[in-house]
Design a protein around this motif. Structure first.
Motif, PDB file in Angstrom:
ATOM      1  N   LEU A  30       0.838  -1.203   0.000  1.00  0.00           N
ATOM      2  CA  LEU A  30       0.000   0.000   0.000  1.00  0.00           C
ATOM      3  C   LEU A  30       0.872   1.253   0.000  1.00  0.00           C
ATOM      4  CD1 LEU A  30      -2.808  -0.964   2.550  1.00  0.00           C
ATOM      5  CD2 LEU A  30      -3.072  -0.608   0.092  1.00  0.00           C
ATOM      6  N   SER A  35       2.726   1.525  -3.409  1.00  0.00           N
ATOM      7  CA  SER A  35       1.841   1.956  -4.488  1.00  0.00           C
ATOM      8  C   SER A  35       1.525   3.444  -4.382  1.00  0.00           C
ATOM      9  CB  SER A  35       0.546   1.133  -4.470  1.00  0.00           C
ATOM     10  OG  SER A  35      -0.151   1.311  -3.245  1.00  0.00           O
ATOM     11  N   TYR A  37      -1.693  -1.627  -6.651  1.00  0.00           N
ATOM     12  CA  TYR A  37      -1.442  -2.468  -5.481  1.00  0.00           C
ATOM     13  C   TYR A  37      -0.849  -3.810  -5.904  1.00  0.00           C
ATOM     14  CZ  TYR A  37      -2.017  -5.114  -1.204  1.00  0.00           C
ATOM     15  OH  TYR A  37      -1.770  -5.889  -0.098  1.00  0.00           O
TER      16      TYR A  37
END
Length: 298
Positions: free
Chosen positions: A190, A193, A200
Protein backbone atom coordinates in the motif's frame (compact mmCIF):
# COMPACT_ATOMS: atom_id res chain seq x y z
CA UNK A 1 20.70 -44.71 -0.53
CA UNK A 2 18.20 -42.81 1.59
CA UNK A 3 14.82 -44.48 1.20
CA UNK A 4 11.21 -44.30 2.19
CA UNK A 5 10.17 -47.60 3.75
CA UNK A 6 6.83 -48.65 2.25
CA UNK A 7 4.81 -51.84 2.32
CA UNK A 8 5.47 -53.89 -0.78
CA UNK A 9 8.64 -52.08 -1.84
CA UNK A 10 11.18 -49.34 -1.29
CA UNK A 11 10.83 -45.79 -2.54
CA UNK A 12 13.90 -43.58 -2.89
CA UNK A 13 13.43 -40.29 -1.00
CA UNK A 14 16.24 -38.65 -2.96
CA UNK A 15 14.88 -39.89 -6.27
CA UNK A 16 11.39 -38.66 -5.37
CA UNK A 17 12.71 -35.20 -4.53
CA UNK A 18 14.72 -35.03 -7.77
CA UNK A 19 11.69 -36.08 -9.81
CA UNK A 20 9.35 -33.57 -8.14
CA UNK A 21 11.89 -30.73 -8.28
CA UNK A 22 12.71 -31.06 -11.96
CA UNK A 23 9.08 -31.72 -12.88
CA UNK A 24 8.22 -28.45 -11.13
CA UNK A 25 10.93 -26.64 -13.13
CA UNK A 26 9.70 -28.13 -16.42
CA UNK A 27 6.10 -27.16 -15.71
CA UNK A 28 7.17 -23.63 -14.76
CA UNK A 29 9.31 -23.25 -17.89
CA UNK A 30 6.41 -24.38 -20.10
CA UNK A 31 3.91 -22.01 -18.51
CA UNK A 32 6.28 -19.02 -18.58
CA UNK A 33 7.01 -19.69 -22.25
CA UNK A 34 3.30 -19.80 -23.07
CA UNK A 35 2.54 -16.62 -21.11
CA UNK A 36 5.52 -14.45 -22.06
CA UNK A 37 6.88 -15.45 -25.48
CA UNK A 38 4.16 -13.83 -27.56
CA UNK A 39 4.31 -10.63 -25.50
CA UNK A 40 8.09 -10.49 -25.98
CA UNK A 41 7.66 -10.86 -29.74
CA UNK A 42 5.05 -8.09 -29.81
CA UNK A 43 7.28 -5.78 -27.77
CA UNK A 44 10.24 -6.46 -30.04
CA UNK A 45 8.18 -5.74 -33.15
CA UNK A 46 6.79 -2.58 -31.57
CA UNK A 47 10.29 -1.35 -30.74
CA UNK A 48 11.53 -1.98 -34.27
CA UNK A 49 8.50 -0.12 -35.66
CA UNK A 50 9.20 2.83 -33.37
CA UNK A 51 12.80 2.95 -34.62
CA UNK A 52 11.62 2.99 -38.23
CA UNK A 53 9.13 5.78 -37.46
CA UNK A 54 11.85 7.74 -35.70
CA UNK A 55 14.17 7.46 -38.71
CA UNK A 56 11.33 8.48 -41.03
CA UNK A 57 10.60 11.61 -38.95
CA UNK A 58 14.26 12.57 -38.48
CA UNK A 59 15.85 12.06 -41.85
CA UNK A 60 19.15 13.56 -40.70
CA UNK A 61 19.77 10.29 -38.83
CA UNK A 62 20.59 6.99 -40.41
CA UNK A 63 20.22 3.48 -39.03
CA UNK A 64 23.80 3.03 -37.72
CA UNK A 65 23.69 6.41 -35.92
CA UNK A 66 20.45 5.47 -34.19
CA UNK A 67 21.82 2.06 -33.20
CA UNK A 68 24.87 3.77 -31.71
CA UNK A 69 22.67 6.12 -29.70
CA UNK A 70 20.57 3.19 -28.45
CA UNK A 71 23.77 1.46 -27.33
CA UNK A 72 24.80 4.59 -25.41
CA UNK A 73 21.45 4.50 -23.60
CA UNK A 74 21.86 0.81 -22.80
CA UNK A 75 25.39 1.37 -21.46
CA UNK A 76 24.14 4.19 -19.25
CA UNK A 77 21.33 2.01 -17.90
CA UNK A 78 23.68 -0.87 -17.16
CA UNK A 79 25.89 1.50 -15.14
CA UNK A 80 22.94 2.64 -13.04
CA UNK A 81 22.36 5.97 -14.80
CA UNK A 82 18.75 6.68 -15.73
CA UNK A 83 18.88 7.97 -19.34
CA UNK A 84 15.69 9.99 -18.94
CA UNK A 85 15.80 13.47 -17.44
CA UNK A 86 19.09 15.31 -17.07
CA UNK A 87 22.23 15.46 -14.91
CA UNK A 88 20.28 16.84 -11.94
CA UNK A 89 18.67 13.43 -11.30
CA UNK A 90 19.23 12.18 -7.72
CA UNK A 91 22.41 10.19 -7.17
CA UNK A 92 22.21 6.40 -7.01
CA UNK A 93 25.08 6.43 -4.52
CA UNK A 94 23.92 8.79 -1.80
CA UNK A 95 24.01 7.26 1.69
CA UNK A 96 20.40 6.06 1.70
CA UNK A 97 20.74 4.39 -1.70
CA UNK A 98 24.12 2.92 -0.74
CA UNK A 99 22.60 1.49 2.46
CA UNK A 100 19.81 -0.05 0.39
CA UNK A 101 22.38 -1.51 -2.05
CA UNK A 102 24.43 -2.96 0.81
CA UNK A 103 21.27 -4.68 2.07
CA UNK A 104 20.59 -6.22 -1.34
CA UNK A 105 24.16 -7.56 -1.39
CA UNK A 106 24.15 -9.32 1.99
CA UNK A 107 20.62 -10.68 1.46
CA UNK A 108 21.60 -11.91 -2.05
CA UNK A 109 18.57 -10.18 -3.60
CA UNK A 110 20.68 -8.44 -6.25
CA UNK A 111 18.10 -6.47 -8.24
CA UNK A 112 20.57 -5.93 -11.09
CA UNK A 113 19.56 -2.34 -11.72
CA UNK A 114 22.63 -1.02 -9.91
CA UNK A 115 26.14 -2.38 -9.47
CA UNK A 116 29.65 -1.03 -8.82
CA UNK A 117 31.25 0.33 -12.00
CA UNK A 118 34.77 0.94 -10.65
CA UNK A 119 37.34 -1.81 -10.19
CA UNK A 120 37.87 -0.84 -6.56
CA UNK A 121 34.10 -0.91 -5.97
CA UNK A 122 33.80 -4.35 -7.57
CA UNK A 123 36.68 -5.77 -5.50
CA UNK A 124 35.23 -4.33 -2.29
CA UNK A 125 31.80 -5.74 -3.20
CA UNK A 126 33.26 -9.26 -3.49
CA UNK A 127 34.89 -9.19 -0.06
CA UNK A 128 31.95 -7.33 1.47
CA UNK A 129 29.60 -10.08 0.24
CA UNK A 130 31.94 -12.86 1.43
CA UNK A 131 31.74 -11.52 4.98
CA UNK A 132 28.27 -10.00 4.86
CA UNK A 133 26.28 -12.99 3.56
CA UNK A 134 27.29 -15.34 6.43
CA UNK A 135 26.76 -12.51 8.92
CA UNK A 136 23.30 -11.89 7.51
CA UNK A 137 22.45 -15.60 7.76
CA UNK A 138 23.49 -15.64 11.42
CA UNK A 139 21.50 -12.46 12.04
CA UNK A 140 18.38 -13.85 10.36
CA UNK A 141 18.77 -17.11 12.28
CA UNK A 142 18.89 -15.20 15.56
CA UNK A 143 15.85 -13.13 14.59
CA UNK A 144 14.07 -16.37 13.74
CA UNK A 145 14.88 -17.74 17.19
CA UNK A 146 13.48 -14.59 18.79
CA UNK A 147 10.30 -14.90 16.75
CA UNK A 148 10.05 -18.57 17.76
CA UNK A 149 10.33 -17.58 21.42
CA UNK A 150 7.52 -15.05 21.01
CA UNK A 151 5.45 -17.67 19.18
CA UNK A 152 5.98 -20.06 22.13
CA UNK A 153 4.90 -17.37 24.59
CA UNK A 154 1.80 -16.77 22.51
CA UNK A 155 0.96 -20.48 22.59
CA UNK A 156 1.43 -20.66 26.38
CA UNK A 157 -0.73 -17.61 26.86
CA UNK A 158 -3.47 -19.11 24.71
CA UNK A 159 -3.20 -22.47 26.53
CA UNK A 160 -4.24 -20.73 29.74
CA UNK A 161 -7.47 -19.77 27.99
CA UNK A 162 -8.06 -22.78 25.75
CA UNK A 163 -6.82 -26.06 27.25
CA UNK A 164 -6.51 -27.88 23.92
CA UNK A 165 -2.87 -28.04 22.84
CA UNK A 166 -3.32 -28.94 19.18
CA UNK A 167 -6.03 -26.34 18.64
CA UNK A 168 -3.89 -23.71 20.37
CA UNK A 169 -0.86 -24.56 18.22
CA UNK A 170 -2.90 -24.20 15.05
CA UNK A 171 -4.42 -20.91 16.22
CA UNK A 172 -1.04 -19.52 17.34
CA UNK A 173 0.65 -20.36 14.04
CA UNK A 174 -2.32 -18.95 12.12
CA UNK A 175 -2.22 -15.74 14.13
CA UNK A 176 1.55 -15.47 13.65
CA UNK A 177 1.28 -15.94 9.89
CA UNK A 178 -1.70 -13.58 9.58
CA UNK A 179 -0.12 -10.76 11.61
CA UNK A 180 3.20 -11.12 9.78
CA UNK A 181 1.46 -11.12 6.42
CA UNK A 182 -0.37 -7.95 7.36
CA UNK A 183 2.79 -6.25 8.60
CA UNK A 184 5.21 -7.35 5.86
CA UNK A 185 3.13 -8.28 2.80
CA UNK A 186 -0.14 -6.31 2.93
CA UNK A 187 0.67 -2.88 4.35
CA UNK A 188 4.05 -2.25 2.59
CA UNK A 189 2.57 -2.65 -0.93
CA UNK A 190 0.00 0.00 0.00
CA UNK A 191 2.82 2.39 0.89
CA UNK A 192 4.83 1.49 -2.20
CA UNK A 193 1.84 1.96 -4.49
CA UNK A 194 1.20 5.39 -2.95
CA UNK A 195 4.80 6.61 -3.12
CA UNK A 196 5.77 5.03 -6.45
CA UNK A 197 2.42 5.42 -8.25
CA UNK A 198 2.19 1.67 -8.72
CA UNK A 199 -0.96 -0.38 -8.62
CA UNK A 200 -1.44 -2.47 -5.48
CA UNK A 201 -0.76 -5.57 -7.55
CA UNK A 202 2.58 -4.16 -8.68
CA UNK A 203 3.45 -3.24 -5.10
CA UNK A 204 2.60 -6.72 -3.86
CA UNK A 205 4.55 -8.27 -6.73
CA UNK A 206 7.60 -6.17 -5.80
CA UNK A 207 7.28 -7.12 -2.12
CA UNK A 208 7.06 -10.84 -2.82
CA UNK A 209 9.83 -10.88 -5.46
CA UNK A 210 12.05 -8.98 -3.02
CA UNK A 211 11.35 -11.06 0.09
CA UNK A 212 11.77 -14.31 -1.84
CA UNK A 213 15.22 -12.90 -2.84
CA UNK A 214 14.41 -13.44 -6.52
CA UNK A 215 15.05 -9.74 -7.20
CA UNK A 216 14.32 -9.35 -10.91
CA UNK A 217 14.92 -5.60 -10.78
CA UNK A 218 11.92 -4.70 -12.94
CA UNK A 219 10.42 -2.90 -9.94
CA UNK A 220 12.72 -1.17 -7.45
CA UNK A 221 11.73 1.48 -4.91
CA UNK A 222 13.23 4.94 -5.02
CA UNK A 223 14.42 4.92 -8.65
CA UNK A 224 11.96 7.28 -10.37
CA UNK A 225 13.91 10.45 -11.35
CA UNK A 226 10.71 12.50 -11.48
CA UNK A 227 9.93 11.93 -7.80
CA UNK A 228 11.41 13.56 -4.72
CA UNK A 229 11.79 10.90 -2.05
CA UNK A 230 12.48 11.56 1.60
CA UNK A 231 16.14 11.00 2.50
CA UNK A 232 15.65 7.82 4.50
CA UNK A 233 13.08 6.22 2.17
CA UNK A 234 15.36 3.55 0.71
CA UNK A 235 17.05 2.97 4.07
CA UNK A 236 13.67 2.21 5.63
CA UNK A 237 12.95 -0.14 2.73
CA UNK A 238 16.22 -1.93 3.52
CA UNK A 239 15.24 -2.36 7.18
CA UNK A 240 11.83 -3.71 6.09
CA UNK A 241 13.58 -6.28 3.89
CA UNK A 242 15.80 -7.57 6.72
CA UNK A 243 13.01 -8.11 9.26
CA UNK A 244 10.54 -9.42 6.69
CA UNK A 245 13.10 -11.98 5.52
CA UNK A 246 13.44 -13.31 9.06
CA UNK A 247 9.65 -13.68 9.35
CA UNK A 248 9.33 -15.29 5.93
CA UNK A 249 12.17 -17.74 6.63
CA UNK A 250 10.40 -18.90 9.80
CA UNK A 251 7.08 -19.26 7.95
CA UNK A 252 8.72 -21.33 5.22
CA UNK A 253 10.40 -23.48 7.85
CA UNK A 254 7.05 -24.13 9.54
CA UNK A 255 5.50 -24.92 6.17
CA UNK A 256 8.25 -27.40 5.32
CA UNK A 257 7.78 -29.22 8.64
CA UNK A 258 4.02 -29.37 8.10
CA UNK A 259 4.52 -30.86 4.63
CA UNK A 260 6.93 -33.48 5.98
CA UNK A 261 4.50 -34.40 8.75
CA UNK A 262 1.61 -34.57 6.27
CA UNK A 263 3.53 -37.02 4.07
CA UNK A 264 4.09 -39.40 6.95
CA UNK A 265 0.66 -39.03 8.54
CA UNK A 266 -1.21 -39.58 5.28
CA UNK A 267 0.94 -42.58 4.36
CA UNK A 268 1.32 -44.70 7.50
CA UNK A 269 3.57 -47.20 5.72
CA UNK A 270 5.85 -44.49 4.36
CA UNK A 271 8.47 -42.67 6.33
CA UNK A 272 11.36 -40.36 5.61
CA UNK A 273 14.92 -41.67 6.08
CA UNK A 274 16.44 -40.82 9.48
CA UNK A 275 17.62 -37.21 9.60
CA UNK A 276 16.76 -36.67 5.93
CA UNK A 277 20.26 -37.85 4.96
CA UNK A 278 21.81 -41.09 3.85
CA UNK A 279 24.02 -41.85 6.83
CA UNK A 280 21.33 -43.43 9.00
CA UNK A 281 21.52 -40.78 11.77
CA UNK A 282 18.26 -40.07 13.57
CA UNK A 283 16.26 -36.93 12.76
CA UNK A 284 13.57 -34.71 14.19
CA UNK A 285 10.80 -36.21 12.08
CA UNK A 286 11.17 -39.63 13.71
CA UNK A 287 11.62 -38.10 17.15
CA UNK A 288 8.45 -36.03 16.78
CA UNK A 289 6.42 -38.98 15.54
CA UNK A 290 7.89 -41.44 18.05
CA UNK A 291 9.25 -43.68 15.30
CA UNK A 292 12.34 -45.80 15.57
CA UNK A 293 14.90 -45.02 12.84
CA UNK A 294 15.47 -47.78 10.30
CA UNK A 295 18.70 -49.72 10.54
CA UNK A 296 21.21 -48.68 7.87
CA UNK A 297 21.45 -51.05 4.93
CA UNK A 298 24.80 -52.55 4.03
Amino acid sequence: MARFQETGGKVSWTGLLVLVHFSYLLVGATIFQILEREAESNNRNHFQLEKLNFLANYTCLDGPALEKFVQVILDAWEKGVNPSGNSTNPSNWDFSSSFFFAGTVVTTIGYGNLSPSTVSGQVFCVFYALCGIPLNLVFLNQLGKCLTIHLGRLERGMLSLVPHKQAVEVLAVGLFVASGSLLFLVIPPLLFSYVEDWSYGEGFYYAFITLSTIGFGDYVVGTDPDKHYITVYRSLAGVWIIFALAWLALVLSIGAKLMESAIVLTRPGLRRPPGGVEDGSSGKLEEELGQRPAEPKI
